[in-house]
Motif scaffolding. Structure first.
Motif, PDB file in Angstrom:
ATOM      1  N   ASN A   1       0.891  -1.113   0.131  1.00  0.00           N
ATOM      2  CA  ASN A   1      -0.065   0.004   0.253  1.00  0.00           C
ATOM      3  C   ASN A   1       0.870   1.369  -0.006  1.00  0.00           C
ATOM      4  OD1 ASN A   1      -2.646   1.462   0.178  1.00  0.00           O
ATOM      5  ND2 ASN A   1      -2.240   1.851   2.244  1.00  0.00           N
ATOM      6  N   SER A   2       1.675   1.383  -1.111  1.00  0.00           N
ATOM      7  CA  SER A   2       2.603   2.607  -0.991  1.00  0.00           C
ATOM      8  C   SER A   2       2.744   3.081  -2.470  1.00  0.00           C
ATOM      9  CB  SER A   2       3.959   2.296  -0.497  1.00  0.00           C
ATOM     10  OG  SER A   2       4.012   1.812   0.751  1.00  0.00           O
ATOM     11  N   LEU A   3       3.124   4.545  -2.670  1.00  0.00           N
ATOM     12  CA  LEU A   3       3.217   4.938  -3.986  1.00  0.00           C
ATOM     13  C   LEU A   3       4.790   5.062  -4.139  1.00  0.00           C
ATOM     14  CD1 LEU A   3       1.088   8.123  -4.365  1.00  0.00           C
ATOM     15  CD2 LEU A   3       0.852   5.957  -5.700  1.00  0.00           C
ATOM     16  N   ILE A   4       5.373   4.481  -4.987  1.00  0.00           N
ATOM     17  CA  ILE A   4       6.762   4.528  -5.363  1.00  0.00           C
ATOM     18  C   ILE A   4       6.999   5.196  -6.842  1.00  0.00           C
ATOM     19  CG2 ILE A   4       8.930   3.009  -5.551  1.00  0.00           C
ATOM     20  CD1 ILE A   4       7.556   2.600  -2.816  1.00  0.00           C
ATOM     21  N   ALA A   5       7.814   6.231  -6.748  1.00  0.00           N
ATOM     22  CA  ALA A   5       7.993   6.997  -8.004  1.00  0.00           C
ATOM     23  C   ALA A   5       8.959   6.356  -8.852  1.00  0.00           C
ATOM     24  CB  ALA A   5       8.327   8.438  -7.383  1.00  0.00           C
ATOM     25  N   SER A   6       9.200   6.749 -10.072  1.00  0.00           N
ATOM     26  CA  SER A   6      10.155   6.405 -10.948  1.00  0.00           C
ATOM     27  C   SER A   6      11.800   6.836 -10.403  1.00  0.00           C
ATOM     28  CB  SER A   6       9.823   7.236 -12.248  1.00  0.00           C
ATOM     29  OG  SER A   6       9.947   8.420 -12.260  1.00  0.00           O
ATOM     30  N   GLY A   7      12.501   6.017 -10.843  1.00  0.00           N
ATOM     31  CA  GLY A   7      13.865   6.179 -10.383  1.00  0.00           C
ATOM     32  C   GLY A   7      14.255   5.597  -8.809  1.00  0.00           C
ATOM     33  N   CYS A   8      13.505   5.001  -8.605  1.00  0.00           N
ATOM     34  CA  CYS A   8      13.360   4.575  -7.107  1.00  0.00           C
ATOM     35  C   CYS A   8      13.863   3.139  -7.186  1.00  0.00           C
ATOM     36  CB  CYS A   8      12.191   4.297  -6.290  1.00  0.00           C
ATOM     37  SG  CYS A   8      11.703   5.808  -5.756  1.00  0.00           S
ATOM     38  N   ILE A   9      15.057   2.650  -5.930  1.00  0.00           N
ATOM     39  CA  ILE A   9      15.498   1.300  -5.979  1.00  0.00           C
ATOM     40  C   ILE A   9      15.124   0.766  -4.532  1.00  0.00           C
ATOM     41  CG2 ILE A   9      17.553  -0.046  -5.942  1.00  0.00           C
ATOM     42  CD1 ILE A   9      18.922   1.780  -7.862  1.00  0.00           C
ATOM     43  N   VAL A  10      14.357  -0.311  -4.428  1.00  0.00           N
ATOM     44  CA  VAL A  10      14.006  -0.705  -3.224  1.00  0.00           C
ATOM     45  C   VAL A  10      14.551  -2.142  -2.799  1.00  0.00           C
ATOM     46  CG1 VAL A  10      11.894  -1.209  -1.921  1.00  0.00           C
ATOM     47  CG2 VAL A  10      11.799   0.620  -3.526  1.00  0.00           C
ATOM     48  N   ASN A  11      15.191  -2.082  -1.545  1.00  0.00           N
ATOM     49  CA  ASN A  11      15.837  -3.397  -1.082  1.00  0.00           C
ATOM     50  C   ASN A  11      14.983  -3.891   0.217  1.00  0.00           C
ATOM     51  OD1 ASN A  11      18.245  -3.804  -3.052  1.00  0.00           O
ATOM     52  ND2 ASN A  11      18.379  -1.801  -2.372  1.00  0.00           N
ATOM     53  N   GLY A  12      14.428  -3.034   0.894  1.00  0.00           N
ATOM     54  CA  GLY A  12      13.843  -3.203   2.142  1.00  0.00           C
ATOM     55  C   GLY A  12      12.435  -3.271   2.061  1.00  0.00           C
ATOM     56  N   THR A  13      11.843  -2.933   3.375  1.00  0.00           N
ATOM     57  CA  THR A  13      10.305  -3.024   3.537  1.00  0.00           C
ATOM     58  C   THR A  13       9.840  -1.549   3.535  1.00  0.00           C
ATOM     59  OG1 THR A  13      10.279  -4.927   4.657  1.00  0.00           O
ATOM     60  CG2 THR A  13       8.487  -3.872   4.975  1.00  0.00           C
ATOM     61  N   VAL A  14       8.729  -1.596   2.639  1.00  0.00           N
ATOM     62  CA  VAL A  14       7.854  -0.314   2.631  1.00  0.00           C
ATOM     63  C   VAL A  14       6.346  -0.357   2.713  1.00  0.00           C
ATOM     64  CG1 VAL A  14       7.499   1.852   1.271  1.00  0.00           C
ATOM     65  CG2 VAL A  14       9.656   0.639   0.963  1.00  0.00           C
ATOM     66  N   GLU A  15       6.069   0.198   3.991  1.00  0.00           N
ATOM     67  CA  GLU A  15       4.623  -0.054   4.127  1.00  0.00           C
ATOM     68  C   GLU A  15       3.813   1.437   4.229  1.00  0.00           C
ATOM     69  OE1 GLU A  15       3.702  -2.354   7.483  1.00  0.00           O
ATOM     70  OE2 GLU A  15       4.869  -4.091   6.821  1.00  0.00           O
ATOM     71  N   ASN A  16       2.532   1.550   3.922  1.00  0.00           N
ATOM     72  CA  ASN A  16       1.830   2.783   3.959  1.00  0.00           C
ATOM     73  C   ASN A  16       2.747   3.972   3.529  1.00  0.00           C
ATOM     74  OD1 ASN A  16      -0.652   1.063   4.450  1.00  0.00           O
ATOM     75  ND2 ASN A  16       0.159   0.987   6.718  1.00  0.00           N
ATOM     76  N   SER A  17       3.574   4.251   2.754  1.00  0.00           N
ATOM     77  CA  SER A  17       4.251   5.304   2.615  1.00  0.00           C
ATOM     78  C   SER A  17       4.293   5.754   0.965  1.00  0.00           C
ATOM     79  CB  SER A  17       5.812   4.986   2.809  1.00  0.00           C
ATOM     80  OG  SER A  17       5.719   4.459   4.297  1.00  0.00           O
ATOM     81  N   VAL A  18       4.983   6.984   0.952  1.00  0.00           N
ATOM     82  CA  VAL A  18       5.191   7.612  -0.385  1.00  0.00           C
ATOM     83  C   VAL A  18       6.641   7.991  -0.596  1.00  0.00           C
ATOM     84  CG1 VAL A  18       4.627   9.678  -1.792  1.00  0.00           C
ATOM     85  CG2 VAL A  18       2.668   8.643  -0.306  1.00  0.00           C
ATOM     86  N   LEU A  19       7.121   7.292  -1.471  1.00  0.00           N
ATOM     87  CA  LEU A  19       8.608   7.580  -2.088  1.00  0.00           C
ATOM     88  C   LEU A  19       8.458   8.190  -3.153  1.00  0.00           C
ATOM     89  CD1 LEU A  19       8.910   5.179   0.073  1.00  0.00           C
ATOM     90  CD2 LEU A  19      10.662   4.169  -1.374  1.00  0.00           C
ATOM     91  N   PHE A  20       9.325   9.548  -3.148  1.00  0.00           N
ATOM     92  CA  PHE A  20       9.490  10.444  -4.313  1.00  0.00           C
ATOM     93  C   PHE A  20      10.556   9.696  -5.350  1.00  0.00           C
ATOM     94  CE2 PHE A  20       6.546  12.749  -1.777  1.00  0.00           C
ATOM     95  CZ  PHE A  20       5.654  13.266  -2.511  1.00  0.00           C
TER      96      PHE A  20
END
Length: 372
Positions: free
Chosen positions: A290-309
């Motif tokens: 349940n998160s918004l992940i914008a372009s250019g992001c690299i995710v290795n961990g856990t993201v919950e209920n968050s917005v990543l620009f």
């Protein structure tokens, strides 16, 4: 459309704390890929307003960079277009903008050279969709001098930082209180106004002669019994982001399916300056809920209920919950972030923990990864 647009985007908000130390409120990132001012500009474009002036002042560098090309909002044209005005020292004036009315006064030549009969005035710090044509039609039908776009807030909402209005049965505004300590109404002004261009010029010139500088106090409130001022109610989503809590809540609203559908998928569209970035990358071990992940992001961990620009790097074994991570942030391994807003271009060192215990915590790392 027979109107010219003015977006007041020069203000500073101390209620945004550290978030406005480096940018104007109108340049605040929203919903992963947008800036706050994109919503007002998109509404102008979608309402077929061909000439729009943006009045900037405070910390305007990033906002001016965002507006350096008008093509993104379809204002690249021979007639009309997008104009960005900053305070200018002249032989007659050496002041910065001293208020919203003074900002318009210092750029009055722009209005005098226009031919459109009406002016749409709005702020650059609200998230909403609105067809200004409908407001203008209402304004003309009511034979109003000024039309104020209003919204009825929930009964438990804090309206003390807005202007509150009381209307009669025909929607004429009878009372207007600016930032009341104890409000007698839960109907607020959204800071969107429609007024005839010639009348606006006359009122602004009269304000300047009397040493008055604020549009709300010195025009709306002062003339409420003299001019015919009407309210136009809206019921769709509208949110002002001039406080940290409201900014956080607005971004979290985009995690709701109905809000995302309204802004991202329903016509008319919201436009923004596009960055040439690769799509987000999820490495093995990444877990996103349940998160918004914008372009250019690299995710290795856990993201919950968050917005990543854009361009956020999330290290191994990182946990991000109920947080907003602004553009170009590097999160080191084993970092824990909860109930926070992390400022852009931060480097959060490995094994760091940031938790907003009493409200939302703004995280600003004093590193020199980039020059200011």
């Amino acid at each position: 459309m027979k109107a010219v647009g003015i977006i007041l985007a020069g203000g500073n908000s101390s209620r945004m704390r550290e978030l406005t130390h480096r940018r104007a409120v109108a340049a605040m990132p929203v919903a992963g890929s947008y800036r706050s001012i994109d919503f007002a500009l998109s509404n102008m474009s979608n309402s077929h307003i061909q000439k729009v002036a943006v009045l900037t002042q405070y910390n305007a560098r990033s906002l001016n960079e965002h507006l350096n090309s008008s093509k993104w909002w379809d204002f690249g044209r021979k007639q009309g277009g997008l104009y960005v005005f900053t305070p200018t020292i002249t032989m007659e004036n050496g002041y910065w903008y001293r208020g919203t009315a003074d900002a318009i006064y210092q750029n009055l030549d722009f209005l005098k050279k226009c031919h459109e009969p009406y002016v749409i005035i709005t702020s650059g710090d609200a998230v909403y969709k609105l067809d200004y044509n409908k407001v203008l039609e209402y304004h003309i039908a009511k034979k109003a001098d000024i039309t104020v776009v209003c919204k009825e807030m929930d009964e438990d909402a804090d309206v003390s930082r807005y202007g509150t209005v009381k209307m009669n049965d025909s929607c004429r505004i009878e009372e207007f209180e600016e930032k009341p300590v104890l409000s007698r109404s839960n109907i607020i002004s959204t800071g969107i106004y429609v007024i005839r261009r010639r009348q606006l010029i006359d009122l602004i010139e009269r304000c300047a002669e009397e040493g008055r500088f604020d549009f709300v106090q010195d025009i709306l409130i002062r003339y409420k019994n003299v001019k015919k001022i009407y309210g136009y109610k809206i019921s769709n989503y509208w949110s002002n982001i001039a406080t940290v809590n409201d900014y956080y809540r607005t971004n979290m609203d985009f995690l709701k399916q109905e809000v995302r559908k309204y802004f991202f998928k329903e016509y008319p569209n919201v436009y923004s300056k596009v960055s040439d970035l690769p799509p987000a990358k999820y490495n093995p071990g990444a877990c996103v809920k349940n998160s918004l992940i914008a372009s250019g992001c690299i995710v290795n961990g856990t993201v919950e209920n968050s917005v990543l620009f854009k361009k956020v790097f999330v290290g191994n074994n990182c946990v991000i919950k109920n947080s907003i991570i602004l553009n170009d942030v590097y999160l080191g391994d084993n970092t824990y972030i909860e109930n926070c807003i992390v400022e852009s271009r931060d480097t959060i060192r490995a094994n760091t923990r940031h938790v907003g215990e009493d409200g939302i915590k703004v995280v600003v790392e004093k590193n020199e990864r980039y020059a200011m």
